[in-house]
Design a protein around this motif. Structure first.
Motif, PDB file in Angstrom:
ATOM      1  N   GLY A 249       0.813  -1.205   0.000  1.00  0.00           N
ATOM      2  CA  GLY A 249       0.000   0.000   0.000  1.00  0.00           C
ATOM      3  C   GLY A 249       0.847   1.255   0.000  1.00  0.00           C
ATOM      4  O   GLY A 249       2.067   1.237  -0.176  1.00  0.00           O
ATOM      5  N   ILE A 250       0.186   2.386   0.225  1.00  0.00           N
ATOM      6  CA  ILE A 250       0.836   3.691   0.167  1.00  0.00           C
ATOM      7  C   ILE A 250       1.935   3.835   1.209  1.00  0.00           C
ATOM      8  O   ILE A 250       2.934   4.504   0.985  1.00  0.00           O
ATOM      9  CB  ILE A 250      -0.235   4.809   0.331  1.00  0.00           C
ATOM     10  CG1 ILE A 250       0.380   6.182   0.034  1.00  0.00           C
ATOM     11  CG2 ILE A 250      -0.846   4.771   1.722  1.00  0.00           C
ATOM     12  CD1 ILE A 250       0.727   6.388  -1.395  1.00  0.00           C
ATOM     13  N   GLY A 251       1.779   3.188   2.355  1.00  0.00           N
ATOM     14  CA  GLY A 251       2.784   3.290   3.413  1.00  0.00           C
ATOM     15  C   GLY A 251       4.130   2.751   2.980  1.00  0.00           C
ATOM     16  O   GLY A 251       5.171   3.345   3.268  1.00  0.00           O
ATOM     17  N   ASP A 252       4.132   1.603   2.273  1.00  0.00           N
ATOM     18  CA  ASP A 252       5.386   1.032   1.784  1.00  0.00           C
ATOM     19  C   ASP A 252       6.051   1.948   0.765  1.00  0.00           C
ATOM     20  O   ASP A 252       7.268   2.126   0.769  1.00  0.00           O
ATOM     21  CB  ASP A 252       5.122  -0.332   1.146  1.00  0.00           C
ATOM     22  CG  ASP A 252       4.728  -1.382   2.169  1.00  0.00           C
ATOM     23  OD1 ASP A 252       5.091  -1.209   3.348  1.00  0.00           O
ATOM     24  OD2 ASP A 252       4.047  -2.345   1.800  1.00  0.00           O
ATOM     25  N   LEU A 253       5.235   2.510  -0.119  1.00  0.00           N
ATOM     26  CA  LEU A 253       5.779   3.428  -1.120  1.00  0.00           C
ATOM     27  C   LEU A 253       6.407   4.650  -0.471  1.00  0.00           C
ATOM     28  O   LEU A 253       7.489   5.095  -0.846  1.00  0.00           O
ATOM     29  CB  LEU A 253       4.670   3.877  -2.074  1.00  0.00           C
ATOM     30  CG  LEU A 253       4.492   3.094  -3.368  1.00  0.00           C
ATOM     31  CD1 LEU A 253       3.420   3.738  -4.211  1.00  0.00           C
ATOM     32  CD2 LEU A 253       5.798   3.013  -4.128  1.00  0.00           C
ATOM     33  N   GLN A 254       5.729   5.222   0.492  1.00  0.00           N
ATOM     34  CA  GLN A 254       6.232   6.416   1.168  1.00  0.00           C
ATOM     35  C   GLN A 254       7.539   6.123   1.906  1.00  0.00           C
ATOM     36  O   GLN A 254       8.446   6.956   1.932  1.00  0.00           O
ATOM     37  CB  GLN A 254       5.175   6.948   2.129  1.00  0.00           C
ATOM     38  CG  GLN A 254       3.970   7.559   1.425  1.00  0.00           C
ATOM     39  CD  GLN A 254       2.854   7.939   2.386  1.00  0.00           C
ATOM     40  OE1 GLN A 254       2.735   7.376   3.467  1.00  0.00           O
ATOM     41  NE2 GLN A 254       2.021   8.883   1.968  1.00  0.00           N
ATOM     42  N   GLU A 255       7.633   4.942   2.489  1.00  0.00           N
ATOM     43  CA  GLU A 255       8.854   4.557   3.194  1.00  0.00           C
ATOM     44  C   GLU A 255      10.038   4.465   2.236  1.00  0.00           C
ATOM     45  O   GLU A 255      11.135   4.972   2.515  1.00  0.00           O
ATOM     46  CB  GLU A 255       8.649   3.217   3.895  1.00  0.00           C
ATOM     47  CG  GLU A 255       9.867   2.752   4.669  1.00  0.00           C
ATOM     48  CD  GLU A 255       9.669   1.386   5.307  1.00  0.00           C
ATOM     49  OE1 GLU A 255      10.657   0.820   5.812  1.00  0.00           O
ATOM     50  OE2 GLU A 255       8.525   0.884   5.284  1.00  0.00           O
TER      51      GLU A 255
END
Length: 303
Positions: free
Chosen positions: A125-131
């Motif tokens: 999800g978006i959290g992995d991308l942001q990390e």
């Protein structure tokens, strides 16, 4: 070269000319006049004290020779002073450029290792991308002075947009900006071809600070998306497409999945030289996203 240096150089040159003028007047006018006057009373002075007469005459003659011999040629001295200062400035710029290139080279070797590690992960999800984006851009943001010359008080931002196939828009995945940046609230989303973000995505070309006003106008967002601070805060930008720049025989051109954008309120902040680092980063991000097989529906469903 700074204003303080030029002011100091002018003062030094004026002082050299003043000293030189004083020496010339003394050696060519004042001392010869004193010698002529002194010798004019030679008969009377010799009767009074011959040693004093000859001693003073010799002293005046030596003073004239010394002043004339060591007179400074101020135009050449001034030119040498300025040339030395220019060389010092050039050496300082070369040292700064060397530090920038060394830091950039270190990153170009580091990112491939990070890429291989990210390829082993599953994006949920978006959290992995942001990390991932935060980790890869951290050295760029923290080293913005060395890489781009960005200074304290400057309005800057670094943003990664990812194309959402569901909405047909470029949506911000990650952003870092200066504390003095006038923007607030959610970051804008862009349609392909709109503004410098959408234009870089649609053309699949890097766009750096258009130099003429006509092209700059084309890069402005539509009126309904414009913000009052746009012209002031985004005087300089570099928009680099993520993907879409390579070809292979089997699949043809790789898809452009997003855009990496750097902005500043200082005109000319980004150029082809320092944007090389951003292009290399965008290429690495494209490889990471491609290997991770990103599904935009899964990426945005958590938002």
């Amino acid at each position: 070269m700074s204003f303080d240096f030029w002011a100091s150089a002018k003062r030094e040159i004026s002082l050299l000319r003043l000293v030189n003028t004083g020496k010339n007047i003394s050696s060519q006018v004042i001392l010869p006049a004193l010698i002529a006057t002194w010798t004019g009373f030679s008969s009377s002075l010799l009767e009074i004290n011959a040693i004093m007469f000859w001693g003073f005459l010799v002293t005046l003659s030596l003073a004239q020779i010394i002043l004339f011999t060591f007179s400074v040629n101020s135009p050449f001295a001034a030119e040498a002073y300025i040339q030395a200062a220019r060389l010092d400035d050039q050496a300082r710029l070369l040292r700064k450029e060397l530090r920038r290139m060394t830091a950039a080279q270190t990153l170009t070797f580091t990112w491939p290792f990070m890429e291989r590690e990210y390829a082993k992960r599953d994006l949920h999800g978006i959290g992995d991308l942001q990390e991932i984006c935060a980790e890869m851009l951290a050295p760029v943001v923290n080293g913005r002075d060395a890489h781009f010359g960005i200074v304290a008080g400057e309005i800057w931002s670094f943003t990664i947009y990812l194309f959402d196939t569901q909405t047909g828009r470029l949506r911000p995945v990650w952003r870092e900006k200066s504390k003095v940046h006038p923007s607030s609230g959610p970051t804008r989303e862009w349609l392909p071809g709109h503004g410098h973000v959408g234009m870089a995505f649609a053309k699949k070309e890097t766009i750096i600070d258009p130099g003429n006003s006509d092209e700059s106008e084309l890069m402005l967002p539509p009126k309904d998306m414009a913000r009052p601070y746009d012209r002031a805060a985004y005087r300089a930008f570099a928009a680099i497409p993520i993907g879409g720049g390579s070809h292979d025989e089997k699949n043809g051109e790789t898809a452009c999945v997003g855009v990496l954008v750097a902005t500043s309120d200082v005109q000319g902040r980004f150029d082809k030289s320092n944007a090389f680092l951003l292009r290399h980063l965008a290429s690495t991000l494209a490889n990471v996203f491609e290997r991770a097989t990103i599904d935009s529906r899964k990426v945005w469903q958590e938002e």
